[in-house]
Design a protein around this motif. Structure first.
Motif, PDB file in Angstrom:
ATOM      1  N   ALA A  48      65.281 -26.084 -13.856  1.00 17.24           N
ATOM      2  CA  ALA A  48      66.051 -24.850 -13.638  1.00 17.24           C
ATOM      3  C   ALA A  48      66.600 -24.363 -14.983  1.00 17.24           C
ATOM      4  CB  ALA A  48      67.189 -25.114 -12.662  1.00 17.24           C
ATOM      5  N   ILE A  49      66.390 -23.076 -15.279  1.00 13.78           N
ATOM      6  CA  ILE A  49      66.852 -22.504 -16.554  1.00 13.78           C
ATOM      7  C   ILE A  49      67.451 -21.127 -16.300  1.00 13.78           C
ATOM      8  CG2 ILE A  49      65.251 -23.676 -18.139  1.00 13.78           C
ATOM      9  CD1 ILE A  49      63.341 -21.323 -17.882  1.00 13.78           C
ATOM     10  N   HIS A  50      68.239 -20.632 -17.247  1.00 13.57           N
ATOM     11  CA  HIS A  50      68.663 -19.228 -17.145  1.00 13.57           C
ATOM     12  C   HIS A  50      68.592 -18.565 -18.516  1.00 13.57           C
ATOM     13  CE1 HIS A  50      73.211 -20.427 -17.626  1.00 13.57           C
ATOM     14  NE2 HIS A  50      72.551 -20.577 -18.729  1.00 13.57           N
TER      15      HIS A  50
ATOM     16  N   VAL B  57      74.684 -13.832 -18.217  1.00  8.95           N
ATOM     17  CA  VAL B  57      73.450 -14.356 -17.604  1.00  8.95           C
ATOM     18  C   VAL B  57      72.616 -13.174 -17.108  1.00  8.95           C
ATOM     19  CG1 VAL B  57      72.489 -15.756 -15.739  1.00  8.95           C
ATOM     20  CG2 VAL B  57      74.570 -16.501 -16.919  1.00  8.95           C
TER      21      VAL B  57
ATOM     22  N   THR C 183      68.058 -16.070 -13.604  1.00  5.10           N
ATOM     23  CA  THR C 183      67.924 -17.519 -13.426  1.00  5.10           C
ATOM     24  C   THR C 183      66.533 -17.777 -12.853  1.00  5.10           C
ATOM     25  OG1 THR C 183      70.267 -17.559 -12.916  1.00  5.10           O
ATOM     26  CG2 THR C 183      69.034 -19.535 -12.365  1.00  5.10           C
TER      27      THR C 183
ATOM     28  N   ARG D 261      62.876 -20.874 -13.080  1.00  7.21           N
ATOM     29  CA  ARG D 261      62.365 -22.210 -13.436  1.00  7.21           C
ATOM     30  C   ARG D 261      61.307 -22.092 -14.509  1.00  7.21           C
ATOM     31  NH1 ARG D 261      63.982 -26.282 -10.434  1.00  7.21           N
ATOM     32  NH2 ARG D 261      65.167 -25.776  -8.548  1.00  7.21           N
TER      33      ARG D 261
ATOM     34  N   ASP E 226      69.424 -24.495 -20.360  1.00  5.66           N
ATOM     35  CA  ASP E 226      69.776 -25.229 -19.161  1.00  5.66           C
ATOM     36  C   ASP E 226      70.925 -24.476 -18.478  1.00  5.66           C
ATOM     37  OD1 ASP E 226      69.495 -28.067 -17.831  1.00  5.66           O
ATOM     38  OD2 ASP E 226      71.647 -27.604 -17.919  1.00  5.66           O
ATOM     39  N   VAL E 227      70.994 -24.523 -17.147  1.00  4.60           N
ATOM     40  CA  VAL E 227      71.994 -23.724 -16.426  1.00  4.60           C
ATOM     41  C   VAL E 227      73.432 -24.116 -16.776  1.00  4.60           C
ATOM     42  CG1 VAL E 227      70.581 -22.968 -14.479  1.00  4.60           C
ATOM     43  CG2 VAL E 227      71.609 -25.233 -14.448  1.00  4.60           C
ATOM     44  N   SER E 228      73.627 -25.264 -17.413  1.00  6.40           N
ATOM     45  CA  SER E 228      74.997 -25.672 -17.770  1.00  6.40           C
ATOM     46  C   SER E 228      75.480 -24.989 -19.055  1.00  6.40           C
ATOM     47  CB  SER E 228      75.044 -27.191 -17.968  1.00  6.40           C
ATOM     48  OG  SER E 228      74.189 -27.552 -19.054  1.00  6.40           O
TER      49      SER E 228
ATOM     50  N   SER F 207      76.538 -21.981 -21.593  1.00  2.63           N
ATOM     51  CA  SER F 207      77.049 -20.604 -21.464  1.00  2.63           C
ATOM     52  C   SER F 207      77.137 -19.893 -22.818  1.00  2.63           C
ATOM     53  CB  SER F 207      78.426 -20.617 -20.805  1.00  2.63           C
ATOM     54  OG  SER F 207      79.297 -21.435 -21.580  1.00  2.63           O
TER      55      SER F 207
END
Length: 605
Positions: free
Chosen positions: A234-236, A244, A247, A249, A289-291, A293
């Motif tokens: 999962a990526i954004h 963002v 979002t 994959r 990675d989605v974590s 920011s």
């Protein structure tokens, strides 16, 4: 595995792509019996025809257990938007300099960007087997260039190799004329540091190139800045402000092996990869990675300096050759181009039938028009105009270019005279060996539009001109335009020899016998300054008297056929170039003579 990321930078025609070919061969990337085209990296049709690199392309070779990712960069200032982003993917640069021409403006442009990023260069003096080589002077020029670009002590202590890319050898001895490129491989491994990136942090990746694939959709290319990425992770995507955008994959990850893109299951910090799976993310976005920011800071891009109007083709011959003729198709294609090419800006006009396309120069926009034409588009193109600015005091400013001209001594007088007319200031003039003179000017970009063709005829095709964006400076006032008027067709039909014969005395014709013409189309250049409406379709009155053999004696000079770039540079403000897949025609913007008169009266008022 050991990893090195390096960019090859040089002025146009100094031999980058040829050198990369030899690196492929000697590293075993190509089999001995594999048939590979010359200049294999220039894969696009226009690159092959013009012999220049337009798109930056990553590739990868393996040498004695070390993977070397090499990025071949464009050498033309018009494609500088590519170069600036590419340098953020690498840890070192190989600067290639021609042993005779020395440090040229484009070398200065790209090297300045590389030094500002703190990259340490390896200097390769290429084409040492040229009979007019001047190796020592060229090295002094490179050193002076580095000093003028504020290089630090480490960067000034650069290693030097002497090479011939075409013959495939490099050496630390300037007199050696044989061998292999092993010394260059060794220098890259020893001198370029491995990527110093955090492999344990979460995955981040800055998009530097974007292209499309019929099966995978958007393909984003760049270097993994930290962490690892696996297929289906999962990526954004984050924009430059950290918002963002989307979002998704990582549906496919590919690495470079020679000229191929090879799928891989995972990639880690330092790898240059292509990634598919996102539909909105574009150049200079951060994929992470989605974590994560915080976005990665992207290099700012120099602003566009020139714009042209791309309009729907509204001539009487519209739609005969092209399949893509509507404003919606043109709009979608231009928006797609602006997405992948950050140096281009597109704005729609109020009437929705035309678009202002701003870019770095005539060559960049010319390549875009030529590409669209081959894809089946029909367009009406206006004369290029420069984009003005304002200074702090509210005064008008305009873009200036550094123009370096290499010319035989006998032509230098006429070049200086022509450049003065174009409001250019000479900043340097010195002999450059072999009976040639190198003259440097600071010139308003406005004055340089359309000069190249005239320059080539003034120097009998022997002069070389290099241009580079310099700065925005004070507005220089009116600059004299084209001296001659044009011959305009006053009706529609086919050109015939009986009518064209007498018109040859009026000027230079651009059409031949049997060509289809329409009212308002430009058919030639008038010998006088004003425009002249003529009838190129006039036929002979038939009578029952015969003149023996009179009609057989009309001998016409072959018409003057312009290339796309010549046509764009030739036209005046009230004219357009009609571009279709098979034909380039010149025309007045208003085809009807009464509308033309009204427009010229309004302009005079």
């Amino acid at each position: 595995m050991n990893l090195r990321n390096v960019a090859i930078i040089a002025h146009v025609d100094h031999g980058k792509t040829t050198l990369v070919d030899q690196l492929f061969r000697q590293s075993g990337t190509f089999r001995d019996n594999q048939r590979v085209e010359e200049r294999a990296m220039d894969s696009n049709d226009l690159e092959k025809e013009r012999g220049i690199t337009i798109l930056a392309k990553p590739t990868s070779i393996e040498w004695e257990g070390t993977r070397i990712n090499i990025v071949d960069t464009p050498g033309h200032a018009d494609f500088g938007g590519e170069v600036e982003r590419i340098l953020s993917m690498v840890d070192g640069v190989v600067l290639l300099v021609d042993s005779s021409e020395g440090a040229m403006p484009q070398t200065k442009f790209v090297t300045g960007k590389a030094l500002a990023l703190g990259l340490k260069p390896i200097v390769v003096v290429n084409k040492v087997d040229r009979p007019d080589q001047r190796i020592q002077e060229v090295l002094d020029e490179v050193f002076d260039l580095f000093v003028s670009l504020d290089a630090n002590d480490e960067q000034l202590d650069f290693p030097v190799l002497y090479a011939s890319g075409r013959n495939g050898y490099a050496s630390e001895d300037p007199d050696r004329r044989e061998g292999t490129l092993t010394p260059l491989f060794q220098k890259i491994v020893d001198h370029v540091p491995p990527p110093a990136l955090d492999a344990e942090a979460p995955f981040t990746f800055l998009v530097t190139l974007l292209d499309r694939d019929n099966f995978l959709g958007r393909v984003l290319t760049g270097r993994v800045t930290s962490g690892k990425v696996k297929v289906n992770q999962a990526i954004h995507a984050l924009d430059m402000d950290g918002n963002v955008i989307e979002t998704g994959r990582a549906s496919k990850i590919m690495t470079f092996r020679g000229l191929e893109r090879v799928p891989t299951e995972e990639a880690q910090a330092g790898d240059i990869i292509s990634l598919a799976g996102l539909t909105v993310a574009t150049v200079s976005n951060t994929i992470a990675d989605v974590s994560v920011s915080e976005p990665i800071q992207a290099q700012p891009i120099d602003p566009p300096t020139l714009s042209m109007r791309f309009a729907v083709n509204d001539s009487p011959m519209a739609g005969r050759e092209g399949t893509k003729v509507t404003s919606r198709m043109i709009r979608d294609r231009l928006m797609r181009e602006a997405e992948s090419n950050v140096a281009i800006k597109v704005t729609e006009s109020a009437d929705k039938d035309s678009f202002e396309v701003a870019g770095r120069g005539e060559l960049q926009l010319g390549v875009l028009i030529e590409t669209m034409r081959r894809e089946g588009f029909e367009l009406g193109i206006s004369r290029p105009r420069v984009l003005f600015g304002t200074d702090e005091a509210g005064g008008r400013t305009e873009p200036y270019e550094t123009v370096i001209i290499d010319v035989d001594e006998e032509y230098s007088g006429s070049v200086v005279e022509k450049m003065n007319i174009r409001k250019a200031e000479m900043t340097d003039m010195r002999p450059s060996g072999g009976g040639k003179t190198r003259i440097t000017f600071s010139a308003p970009s406005r004055g340089m539009i359309g000069y190249h063709g005239e320059f080539l005829s003034d120097t009998r095709g022997t002069g070389i001109m290099n241009r580079l964006f310099e700065k925005y400076g004070p507005y220089k006032g009116a600059i004299e335009g084209r001296k001659n008027g044009v011959l305009i067709s006053n009706g529609s039909g086919e050109a015939n020899a009986y009518a064209l014969g007498p018109l040859e005395e009026r000027g230079v014709l651009m059409v031949g016998v049997g060509e289809a013409l329409y009212e308002g189309m430009i058919i030639g250049e008038n010998a006088k300054p004003e425009d002249l409406e003529v009838n190129p379709m006039k036929s002979k009155q038939l009578t029952n008297f015969r003149a023996s053999g009179k009609d057989d004696s009309i001998r016409l000079t072959p018409p003057w056929k312009m290339t796309l770039e010549q046509a764009i540079a030739y036209i005046d403000d009230d004219e357009m170039v009609e571009v279709t897949p098979k034909t380039i025609r010149l025309r007045k913007r208003f085809l009807d003579p009464h509308e033309r008169k009204r427009a010229s009266r309004a302009k005079a008022a």
